[in-house]
Scaffold this motif. Sequence first.
Motif, PDB file in Angstrom:
ATOM      1  N   VAL A 167       0.751  -1.065   0.012  1.00  0.00           N
ATOM      2  CA  VAL A 167      -0.149   0.023  -0.299  1.00  0.00           C
ATOM      3  C   VAL A 167       0.987   1.160  -0.222  1.00  0.00           C
ATOM      4  O   VAL A 167       1.821   1.335   0.721  1.00  0.00           O
ATOM      5  CB  VAL A 167      -0.901  -0.084   1.344  1.00  0.00           C
ATOM      6  CG1 VAL A 167      -1.650   1.305   1.250  1.00  0.00           C
ATOM      7  CG2 VAL A 167      -1.658  -1.428   1.266  1.00  0.00           C
ATOM      8  N   VAL A 168       0.510   2.193  -0.762  1.00  0.00           N
ATOM      9  CA  VAL A 168       1.383   3.366  -0.840  1.00  0.00           C
ATOM     10  C   VAL A 168       0.076   4.417  -0.061  1.00  0.00           C
ATOM     11  O   VAL A 168      -1.178   4.486  -0.500  1.00  0.00           O
ATOM     12  CB  VAL A 168       1.352   4.178  -2.273  1.00  0.00           C
ATOM     13  CG1 VAL A 168       1.804   5.462  -2.299  1.00  0.00           C
ATOM     14  CG2 VAL A 168       2.486   3.217  -2.687  1.00  0.00           C
ATOM     15  N   THR A 214       6.901   3.486   0.270  1.00  0.00           N
ATOM     16  CA  THR A 214       6.982   4.882   0.403  1.00  0.00           C
ATOM     17  C   THR A 214       8.473   5.363  -0.535  1.00  0.00           C
ATOM     18  O   THR A 214       9.064   4.451  -1.237  1.00  0.00           O
ATOM     19  CB  THR A 214       7.163   5.887   1.632  1.00  0.00           C
ATOM     20  OG1 THR A 214       7.073   7.201   1.767  1.00  0.00           O
ATOM     21  CG2 THR A 214       8.432   5.256   2.255  1.00  0.00           C
ATOM     22  N   SER A 215       8.724   6.698  -0.620  1.00  0.00           N
ATOM     23  CA  SER A 215       9.868   7.161  -1.324  1.00  0.00           C
ATOM     24  C   SER A 215      10.467   8.149  -0.439  1.00  0.00           C
ATOM     25  O   SER A 215       9.745   8.791   0.301  1.00  0.00           O
ATOM     26  CB  SER A 215       9.561   7.718  -2.801  1.00  0.00           C
ATOM     27  OG  SER A 215       8.761   8.718  -2.488  1.00  0.00           O
ATOM     28  N   VAL A 246      11.102   3.008  -2.311  1.00  0.00           N
ATOM     29  CA  VAL A 246      11.610   2.704  -3.595  1.00  0.00           C
ATOM     30  C   VAL A 246      11.884   4.183  -4.607  1.00  0.00           C
ATOM     31  O   VAL A 246      11.421   5.308  -3.630  1.00  0.00           O
ATOM     32  CB  VAL A 246      10.318   2.221  -4.143  1.00  0.00           C
ATOM     33  CG1 VAL A 246       9.955   0.690  -3.718  1.00  0.00           C
ATOM     34  CG2 VAL A 246       9.313   3.058  -4.430  1.00  0.00           C
ATOM     35  N   THR A 247      12.624   4.065  -5.260  1.00  0.00           N
ATOM     36  CA  THR A 247      12.641   5.429  -6.091  1.00  0.00           C
ATOM     37  C   THR A 247      11.485   5.389  -7.241  1.00  0.00           C
ATOM     38  O   THR A 247      11.171   4.344  -7.767  1.00  0.00           O
ATOM     39  CB  THR A 247      14.116   5.182  -7.031  1.00  0.00           C
ATOM     40  OG1 THR A 247      14.967   5.083  -6.084  1.00  0.00           O
ATOM     41  CG2 THR A 247      14.261   6.375  -7.813  1.00  0.00           C
ATOM     42  N   LEU A 279       3.522   3.049  -8.922  1.00  0.00           N
ATOM     43  CA  LEU A 279       4.070   2.237  -9.994  1.00  0.00           C
ATOM     44  C   LEU A 279       5.382   1.694  -9.787  1.00  0.00           C
ATOM     45  O   LEU A 279       5.687   0.358 -10.235  1.00  0.00           O
ATOM     46  CB  LEU A 279       4.059   2.930 -11.109  1.00  0.00           C
ATOM     47  CG  LEU A 279       2.722   3.800 -11.684  1.00  0.00           C
ATOM     48  CD1 LEU A 279       2.790   4.515 -12.678  1.00  0.00           C
ATOM     49  CD2 LEU A 279       1.615   2.485 -11.847  1.00  0.00           C
ATOM     50  N   ALA A 280       6.374   1.991  -9.324  1.00  0.00           N
ATOM     51  CA  ALA A 280       7.594   1.675  -8.910  1.00  0.00           C
ATOM     52  C   ALA A 280       7.556   0.339  -8.160  1.00  0.00           C
ATOM     53  O   ALA A 280       8.118  -0.314  -8.226  1.00  0.00           O
ATOM     54  CB  ALA A 280       8.766   2.627  -8.343  1.00  0.00           C
TER      55      ALA A 280
END
Length: 139
Positions: free
Chosen positions: A3-4, A38-39, A77-78, A98-99
């Motif tokens: 989940v984002v 997350t990023s 993630v990037t 998406l990443a």
Amino acid sequence: MKVVLDTNVLIAAILTRGRAHHLVVDLGLEGKRFEIVTSQDQIEEFKRVIQKKFPKVKNKVLIGRFIRQFKQASQVVTPERVHLSPDPDDDAIIGTLLAAKADYLVTGDKSDLLSLKKVHNIPVVSVTWLLKKLDPYGL
């Protein structure tokens, strides 16, 4: 399940003890009922927004602790570079989604992100929707 969580959800989770807090802290960070993705871009945006929009938040230690716990418990993630949202500020969140190949994007942003309904077949849902799925009797 990956989940984002958008920045609005994270801010609500730290500033209130409502549904966003239950989802993010109780079920996500502590309960491990889903994997948070997350990023670094999102973490920086969270810090910037909470300082800019909520300068009177007194407990800076609590915010720092939340950010550390959030970052440690999340897959970082990037983000992919995309231009898919009506609000360009939301493209980093979509790029993270998406990443990560996440299952859901959870948002409190009713006007922009929620209006998309799906991004590349990934559902964009509200906090309440995911809570009903994960903890239907906890509401």
